[in-house]
Write an enzyme that holds these catalytic residues in place. Structure first.
Site, short mmCIF file in Angstrom:
data_model
loop_
_atom_site.label_atom_id
_atom_site.label_comp_id
_atom_site.label_asym_id
_atom_site.label_seq_id
_atom_site.Cartn_x
_atom_site.Cartn_y
_atom_site.Cartn_z
N ASP A 278 5.01 0.71 3.97
CA ASP A 278 5.09 -0.55 4.70
C ASP A 278 4.91 -1.69 3.71
O ASP A 278 4.96 -1.50 2.50
CB ASP A 278 4.03 -0.59 5.80
CG ASP A 278 2.65 -0.20 5.27
OD1 ASP A 278 2.37 -0.48 4.09
OD2 ASP A 278 1.85 0.40 6.03
N TYR B 81 -7.57 2.60 7.15
CA TYR B 81 -8.44 2.92 6.01
C TYR B 81 -9.89 2.65 6.39
O TYR B 81 -10.51 1.69 5.94
CB TYR B 81 -8.05 2.09 4.77
CG TYR B 81 -6.77 2.55 4.11
CD1 TYR B 81 -6.76 3.67 3.28
CD2 TYR B 81 -5.58 1.89 4.34
CE1 TYR B 81 -5.59 4.10 2.67
CE2 TYR B 81 -4.40 2.32 3.74
CZ TYR B 81 -4.40 3.42 2.91
OH TYR B 81 -3.25 3.85 2.31
N GLU C 174 5.18 10.02 3.26
CA GLU C 174 4.81 8.65 2.85
C GLU C 174 3.95 8.68 1.58
O GLU C 174 2.93 9.36 1.54
CB GLU C 174 4.05 7.92 3.95
CG GLU C 174 3.77 6.46 3.59
CD GLU C 174 3.18 5.66 4.73
OE1 GLU C 174 3.34 4.43 4.74
OE2 GLU C 174 2.56 6.28 5.63
N ASP D 194 0.80 -1.21 0.00
CA ASP D 194 0.00 0.00 0.00
C ASP D 194 0.84 1.28 0.00
O ASP D 194 0.59 2.20 -0.76
CB ASP D 194 -0.92 -0.01 1.23
CG ASP D 194 -1.64 1.30 1.39
OD1 ASP D 194 -2.47 1.64 0.52
OD2 ASP D 194 -1.36 2.02 2.38
#
Length: 1093
Positions: A167, A324, A571, A164
């Site tokens: 990570d 999420y 990120e 995703d």
């Protein structure tokens, strides 16, 4: 020994075996022939006999070694091949010589350059076994054990997909949104991708994700009850030190801890979003029909699962709620339904996507701070634009126009909110729109808005619309394009920090991305869970460049901290980069390269057209035709052989029934042909909309229903989606709707055919079972007749007298039997047990013989009954006009809420019980009359009479039995047809509480009619005033016709009459008229005195 004769020419002919002269010798000695025989002219036949065949020109052949062929054929074959080769070569030369349109390769703009890099990010995020051409040197295969080792699971492995973000977790919810956005951009801007040289690359990225999604559920099944929500875990709350994808800082290639697989069984949002991803991908790969259909099947399965098992995937305390969290699944319903409609052309999905109830739950009719923001959580803004496309380019009309106009208006409002003149969304000093109202990670929302704005601008231009209204003010489409470009330019470096937020683009971009793989060097050192922490905490730039990654973005003050540990700044995510790719390709190139208007529509049309002949392989057509023709030939030959067998075995009654069956099948074929030929004409008939919703078999259910069944057959236009002459569209222009859809007509004529076939099968089975029951009475007949030598045996008469006396006694005892109510009640009960006893059979047999053939006491009554039953079968198997009228009346009254199907199932049961009681009551009435006769018992006889039957017509009973069998067939045929066509839970099928009684009553009717009512009718129907047509055997009927013809002068009665009668007497030794033939010859006995019914 010699033989002499005359030859055809007048001379003598001697055949001598010793004559060994050769043909040449005989030809030289022609002068020795008889000249007289040659003096007459010869015809052609005689000349050919004498002279032999005329000399023919010798053919020339070519020896090819393995075969020898005619030279002429060889020359023509070779010449044809050479000519075809020359023609093919000429066509090839012409095609190659024609100048082709080539794109002018202008220098790449910044958006195209950024597009190349943005796509590379997905290569770096791949999980599983990487392909050789992945082109990210510091990445390798990783997590090859995902999903393996679990016994009894619905998945084999979960290797593949995309990580995703920074990570190694694979969150399927945002990943599905990312693939949908990429597919949408390819569908709209494939020409721009191709011009940039990235079309194959982006399609490969989409396929990598779609292939992985198919692993996350049982994609081969039509229905599922669970799916995988994510692989990996990152919850570190409570100070947990358990190794997982957030606690550990490791390269994905070095992960050695067990990765958790999270499943969900109530995840409507996830399933519908993944269905949208697969459906949109199927349009991208529409040229690969097999793969595209595989994706469509998976999308259908997921969407049905989403609708059946409601719930949010992130509720019930799941880890997804931390990272999420999904706020609702209604927007995914609209989003997924719209994409499935475009992928399949099935308007039931469009009906769902445009359902006002669902749209209301999704928030389409109210504002709110996040209204108009497209994200992985809320797809409403994207769905409204996607459906506005349908209105702009197709305008499907009623019943979609109203809701599509609403979506179009809402899209216009959203576009207005993006403009600087409106204040719904604030902007930073640098000009970045704050779609998330100053919260962290803003860029993912900005790129989605830029894509929507550019796409809407292209939609309007493709529709020849220069702009749109925001209140009273009109804005050009260029305003939207400018908005999108200013936002993208901000991301590319035109911001107060002069920093590009895309890694690798420009000279100044983030170097400390929050990304495990990019922050740890590939130096052949394997860092364990905590060993990588030093690379997380170091202030040095990442040793690996994550090219194309768009970071989370700046804060509300245009500030940005390039710090690895602050993921709110540094990120990247695949959902964010998917929006970036879509925005970049939409803005790249020149303005003349717009959207592809037809691809998204043609995908659904091709899904339908791929089933037509022009898109079906010839071998499939030939194979199907061969099977159908072969089956038809076998069926026709089988009926022919059966008819021939019936004729040879003298079963003319059954043969006539078979012919009647053929006529019924021919009628059904004509009905089928008529419906097929006229279906388009009928579907073009338009009616007012209010009539289309009157007397519906199913009402249009509201969204509160757990299982929404789409009412759209009457308005189905999917077969002609792109046709200007679409019946639904044509009627919509008139403010009307089609009378009936082509699909509804097709289903109707299939139902009629199924009904007729089931009726025939039920009638045949009833006659076979009933006939088997009647054949059990053969022992009674034999015990009475004693066919060999017991004709004058006194014991026979005592035996028959015993049972007749028993019959009289049973009906003369008890005055209560004379009561009309009690006698009917007894008759009603008697049909269920012992409906026919031997005493009944003996008494009725004796009464029939006494009334109709008193001189033939040895009459085979049982054989006569079987013949009449075969004749009646011809009537029973016929589908009369009033039975067709019954079908029409039922179809008219099958209105939702009336439960017509349920109440109708009682009709055959009631009629069958009434008929059975009537037949038993007739036996009782006959017994009462015999018992009341003022004569000795030995002289008493049952007296047949029509007055015992309804309206003094025994045929009424047969008509009722025919109707009972047809109505029962209708019940069963309708049930199984509805079940196979619409499913067991169809609204037409109604509730289980209505279904079970219908099936039970259908079974009761079939069994009772076969084993009780039909045999009872076969016996009691002989108690009419007239005997039946089957009184005589087939040969005896022919003999009577011969005699009648001779008596009327139509034929000479003495012409071979004696021989004919002797033969018939021999063949009909068991017939009732045997004595007539033997005694009278030309005189009818008393057997013919009674009229024939």
């Amino acid at each position: 020994m010699s033989m002499y004769g005359r030859d055809p020419w007048g001379g003598s002919l001697e055949i001598n075996a010793a004559d060994s002269a050769t043909d040449d010798d005989r030809s030289r000695n022609l002068n020795d022939l008889d000249r007289a025989s040659l003096s007459r002219p010869l015809d052609e036949t005689q000349q050919s006999w004498l002279l032999g065949p005329a000399e023919q020109k010798k053919k020339k052949y070519v020896d090819l070694g393995c075969i020898i062929v005619s030279r002429k054929i060889f020359v023509w074959t070779v010449g044809s091949i050479v000519a075809a080769a020359l023609l093919g070569g000429l066509i090839t030369v012409i095609v190659e010589a024609v100048p082709r349109h080539r794109h002018n390769h202008t220098p790449a703009d910044n958006y195209t350059l950024a597009l190349h890099k943005a796509l590379m990010f997905f290569n770096a995020q791949k999980s599983g076994k990487l392909p050789k051409h992945n082109n990210v040197s510091w990445r390798g295969s990783s997590c090859l054990s995902d999903g393996k080792g679990k016994q009894g699971s619905f998945y084999k492995d979960l290797v593949g997909g995309y990580y995703d973000a920074g990570d190694a977790i694979k969150f399927h919810f945002p990943a599905s949104f990312a693939m949908t956005m990429l597919s949408w951009s390819v569908i709209e801007y494939s020409a721009k991708y191709e011009a940039a040289g990235e079309l194959d690359h982006v399609k490969e990225i989409i396929k990598w994700g779609a292939d992985y999604f198919l692993k996350t559920f049982n994609s081969s099944s039509d229905t599922i009850n669970t799916m995988v929500a994510q692989v990996g875990t990152g919850d570190t709350s409570g100070g947990s030190t358990t190794p997982n994808d957030h606690y550990c800082w490791m390269r994905p290639e070095d992960i050695d801890y067990e990765r958790l697989v999270t499943e969900c069984s109530h995840c409507s949002d996830l399933a519908a979003e993944m269905a949208a991803a697969l459906a949109s991908a199927s349009i991208v790969f529409k040229d690969n029909k097999a793969y595209s259909q595989k994706l469509v099947h998976g999308a259908r399965t997921l969407f049905q699962f989403a609708r059946d098992q409601r719930g949010r995937y992130s509720e019930r305390g799941s880890e997804a709620a931390i990272f999420y969290n999904s706020t609702s699944y209604w927007d995914e319903f609209v989003w997924g339904g719209a994409w499935l409609y475009y992928a399949t052309g099935n308007s039931s999905y469009l009906q769902l996507a445009t359902n006002p109830g669902i749209a209301k739950h999704a928030g389409a009719f109210w504002g709110g701070p996040d209204y108009g923001v497209l994200s992985w959580d809320n797809k409403l803004a994207g769905t409204q634009l996607l459906l506005s496309r349908l209105r702009l380019f197709l305008s499907p009309g009623y019943p979609y126009e109203e809701i599509l106009r609403t979506f179009h208006n809402q899209t216009s409002i959203i576009m207005c909110s993006y403009l600087p003149i409106f204040t719904k969304f604030n902007r930073t000093r640098g000009g970045l729109i704050e779609l998330n109202h100053g919260r962290p990670q803003p860029l993912q929302y900005v790129v989605n808005a830029a894509f929507l704005a550019t796409l809407y601008s292209d939609y309007l231009e493709a529709a020849d619309t220069p702009g749109w209204y925001c209140g009273p003010n009109f804005y050009s489409t260029d305003v939207l394009r400018d908005f999108a470009k200013t936002q993208i330019d901000y991301i590319l470096g035109k911001n107060p920090r002069k920093m590009s937020y895309i890694v690798g683009f420009g000279n100044h971009y983030p170097k400390h991305l929050h990304h495990r793989g990019a922050s740890i060097p590939k130096n052949k050192v394997r860092y364990n869970c905590k060993g990588g922490w030093k690379w997380r905490d170091t202030t040095k730039p990442n040793p690996n460049s994550l090219v194309g990654a768009m970071v989370a973005g700046p804060d509300r003050h245009d500030g940005f901290r390039d710090v690895r540990t602050n993921y709110n700044y540094t990120e990247p995510t695949i959902a964010g980069n998917a929006g970036l790719v879509a925005a970049l390709v939409a803005s790249s190139g020149d303005k003349t390269t717009g959207i592809d208007k037809n691809t998204i529509f043609s995908a659904g049309t091709m899904a339908e057209e791929s089933k037509s002949l022009q898109y079906t392989p010839t071998w499939v057509i030939a194979a199907v035709c061969f099977v159908i023709v072969l089956a038809s030939i076998f069926a026709e030959r089988g009926l022919h052989k059966l008819g021939k067998f019936l004729r040879n075995t003298k079963q003319d009654a059954l043969f006539e029934a078979l012919q009647k069956l053929k006529e019924e099948l021919m009628l059904l074929g004509f009905i089928s042909l008529l419906l097929t030929v006229t279906q388009n004409t009928i579907s073009r008939i338009c009616i007012p909309p209010h009539l289309a919703i009157t007397m519906l078999p199913c009402k249009r259910e509201t969204e509160s229903s757990n299982h929404e069944k789409i009412y759209n057959q009457a308005l189905n236009n999917r077969r002609h989606l792109l046709s200007a002459t679409n019946s639904a569209e044509r009627c919509a222009r008139e403010g009307k709707v089609p009378l009936v859809s082509v699909e509804a007509l097709h289903q109707l004529h299939i139902f009629i055919f199924v009904l007729a076939i089931v009726h025939v099968i039920f009638c045949v089975s009833t006659m076979i079972l009933g006939g088997a029951r009647i054949r059990q009475w053969k022992t009674w007949e034999d015990s009475i007749r004693h066919p060999s030598k017991a004709f004058r045996d006194p014991a026979k008469h005592e035996h028959e007298h015993h049972f007749f006396h028993k019959f009289i006694k049973r009906h003369e005892k008890g005055y209560w039997r004379k009561s009309a109510v009690l006698s009917w009640l007894i008759a009603f009960c008697k049909q269920f047990y012992g409906s026919i006893t031997k005493s009944d059979y003996v008494a009725l047999r004796k009464g029939f013989i006494t009334a109709h053939c008193p001189r033939v006491l040895n009459f085979d009554f049982h054989d006569y009954m079987m013949r009449t039953l075969q004749i009646d079968f011809k009537r029973i198997v016929t589908i009369s006009w009033y039975l067709w009228l019954f079908i029409v009346m039922f179809l008219l009254m099958n209105v939702e809420g009336w439960h017509t199907f349920f109440w109708l199932s009682f009709l055959p049961v009631i009629l069958l019980l009434l008929v059975g009681a009537k037949l038993e009551h007739i036996i009782t009435s006959l017994g009462h009359r015999v018992a009341e006769m003022p004569v000795p018992v030995d002289e008493a006889r049952v007296k047949p009479s029509d007055e015992h039957f309804w309206l003094e017509k025994p045929a009424i009973v047969l008509d009722l039995i025919q109707f009972i069998l047809f109505q029962n067939s209708f019940e069963i045929a309708f049930f199984f047809w509805i079940w196979s066509t619409y499913g067991f839970r169809s609204c037409i099928m109604e509730r289980v509480g209505y279904i079970v009684p219908r099936l039970i009553m259908g079974l009761v009717v079939q069994v009772l009619c076969s084993y009780s009512t039909l045999p009872l009718y076969a016996l009691v129907s002989q108690m009419g005033t007239r005997f039946r047509k089957g009184m005589f055997g087939e040969d005896m009927e022919a003999a009577i016709e011969i005699w009648a013809g001779g008596a009327k002068g139509k034929r000479d009665p003495s012409e071979n009459h004696g021989a004919r009668m002797d033969k018939l007497a021999t063949e009909s030794s068991h017939s009732a008229a045997q004595e007539m033939v033997i005694i009278g010859g030309t005189e009818l006995s008393s057997v013919t005195q009674a009229p024939v019914s």
